[in-house]
Design an enzyme around this catalytic site. Structure first.
Site, PDB file in Angstrom:
ATOM      1  NE  ARG A  40     -25.383   3.038 -58.795  1.00  0.00           N
ATOM      2  CZ  ARG A  40     -25.224   1.708 -58.785  1.00  0.00           C
ATOM      3  NH1 ARG A  40     -24.042   1.179 -58.657  1.00  0.00           N
ATOM      4  NH2 ARG A  40     -26.268   0.922 -58.911  1.00  0.00           N
ATOM      5  CE  LYS A  64     -17.262   3.775 -57.456  1.00  0.00           C
ATOM      6  NZ  LYS A  64     -18.619   3.303 -57.231  1.00  0.00           N
ATOM      7  NE  ARG A 103     -20.916  -5.901 -51.231  1.00  0.00           N
ATOM      8  CZ  ARG A 103     -22.095  -5.692 -50.657  1.00  0.00           C
ATOM      9  NH1 ARG A 103     -22.964  -6.677 -50.545  1.00  0.00           N
ATOM     10  NH2 ARG A 103     -22.391  -4.519 -50.178  1.00  0.00           N
TER      11      ARG A 103
HETATM   12  C1  BTN Z   1     -20.885   6.050 -57.060  1.00  0.00           C
HETATM   13  O1  BTN Z   1     -21.288   5.841 -55.905  1.00  0.00           O
HETATM   14  O2  BTN Z   1     -20.196   5.226 -57.645  1.00  0.00           O
HETATM   15  C2  BTN Z   1     -21.248   7.336 -57.773  1.00  0.00           C
HETATM   16  C3  BTN Z   1     -20.301   8.450 -57.456  1.00  0.00           C
HETATM   17  C4  BTN Z   1     -20.632   9.754 -58.172  1.00  0.00           C
HETATM   18  C5  BTN Z   1     -19.781  10.897 -57.686  1.00  0.00           C
HETATM   19  C6  BTN Z   1     -19.970  12.133 -58.519  1.00  0.00           C
HETATM   20  S1  BTN Z   1     -18.793  13.388 -58.150  1.00  0.00           S
HETATM   21  C7  BTN Z   1     -19.674  14.523 -59.135  1.00  0.00           C
HETATM   22  C8  BTN Z   1     -21.149  14.288 -58.852  1.00  0.00           C
HETATM   23  N1  BTN Z   1     -21.583  15.023 -57.682  1.00  0.00           N
HETATM   24  C9  BTN Z   1     -21.952  14.224 -56.691  1.00  0.00           C
HETATM   25  O3  BTN Z   1     -22.343  14.597 -55.572  1.00  0.00           O
HETATM   26  N2  BTN Z   1     -21.801  12.933 -57.051  1.00  0.00           N
HETATM   27  C10 BTN Z   1     -21.325  12.823 -58.419  1.00  0.00           C
END
Ligand code: BTN
Length: 325
Positions: free
Chosen positions: A122, A187, A323
């Site tokens: 994100r 996380k 946060r």
């Molecule tokens: C975040 O920032 O918390 C979201 C992370 C999402 C990662 C997943 S891995 C599968 C899919 N492909 C990506 O490029 N991103 C999501």
């Protein structure tokens, strides 16, 4: 199949394999074997080498297997998904965003990969995606109701994910609004929801899930936030195929529940997992920060924040960062 992928297939048994043996089995030179090992290490695969013995993975590796995933989804839900798995993609979300432009029907398209070269998180962040150690899974969802319900899918996915992890024996899974999955405030998994436009008035969603299953050592160099993985949270290694099957099963259940009943029936479940409930947090917007105490979510999945002056404000999920204060 590429040489690097053939090398992984031979190494996955956790036995030592000498360069000579690999070269002979694959009909390539020892230099080509070395090149493949080097390239796999660059993709994040932890390969040990011992002089005189050869190469070995630190533990047995179960590669992604769509047949095994489907077999572990209850029969009544199985035909809702069409699964494909890859050795390497730039990003499973990007793949589906492109793919479903040409081919999409009511069945949810699911895409998994062993490694992402440009995994996305994100707020424009990168998502570290080392080879074979975690889950990188995306799926499409055709939402036939109001577009206003779309942001809620982020939270519903997080709830489905928390439920899947609990069913696999991981306790104390926490959630951070709108859709971070935490363990011990670190996380454990992330969700990236994107819209791929409309088809005949329906919203086409692409939802990507990244779960840290068994991060290689030294990953902290590549991740700029506190993180953990399932092997630390549960003290055991779990099958990524079983995890994927459980996630898809729970996603189907939670999404249908959300589409038929809305978020109201899930507010309590969210609250019981909310890692920051009743705590003072800061919401960061592009040009301001708002401080307040987390008071849960409402029936739209918006965050409720009690401000110091006694007002209660709601915030929709979007590009907001929450946060701990
Ligand atoms: C975040 O920032 O918390 C979201 C992370 C999402 C990662 C997943 S891995 C599968 C899919 N492909 C990506 O490029 N991103 C999501």
């Amino acid at each position: 199949m590429s040489t690097t992928n053939s090398v992984v297939i031979l190494l996955r048994d956790n036995n030592f394999h000498s360069g000579e043996e690999l070269a002979e089995l694959l009909g390539i030179s020892r230099a080509a074997v070395w090149k493949a090992i080097h390239s796999l290490r660059k993709k994040g695969l932890d390969i040990h080498s011992v002089r005189g013995k050869g190469y070995r993975l630190p533990r047995k590796m179960e590669l992604l297997d769509k047949t095994l995933i489907l077999k572990n989804i209850p029969p009544a839900l199985r035909d809702k998904f069409q699964i494909q798995s890859h050795f390497e993609l730039s990003s499973t979300n990007d793949f589906l965003l492109k793919y479903i432009k040409q081919d999409f029907n009511d069945i949810s398209q699911v895409c998994l990969t062993e490694h992402q070269t440009h995994g996305r998180g994100r707020r424009g962040r990168a998502w570290y995606s080392p080879f074979g150690s975690n889950l990188y899974l995306s799926f499409t969802w055709r939402h036939k109701q109001s577009p206003q319900a779309v942001p809620g899918f982020s939270l519903v996915t997080a709830l489905a994910l928390a439920k899947s992890l609990e069913l696999l024996g991981i306790n104390n899974v926490g959630l951070k609004w709108p859709n971070d999955v935490l363990w011990n405030r670190k996380k454990l998994a992330g969700i990236l929801l994107e819209l791929n436009g409309e088809a005949h008035g329906d919203q086409i969603l692409v939802i990507g899930i990244g779960v840290n299953v068994d991060m290689p050592e030294n990953s902290e160099e590549s991740i700029n936030q506190p993180y953990t993985d399932i092997s630390k949270a549960s003290g055991k290694l779990i099958s990524r195929n079983l995890l994927a099957a459980e996630i898809l099963t729970q996603v189907a259940k939670y999404f249908h529940m959300y589409e038929s009943e809305g978020m109201s029936s899930m507010i309590q479940e969210w609250q019981s997992h909310d890692a920051y409930f009743n705590e003072v947090v800061e919401l960061t917007f592009p040009n301001q920060t708002i401080k307040g105490k987390v008071a849960g979510i409402d029936e739209h999945g918006s965050l409720l924040l009690d401000l110091k002056d006694g007002r209660r404000r709601t915030f929709q999920s979007g590009e907001i960062s929450l946060r701990a204060h």
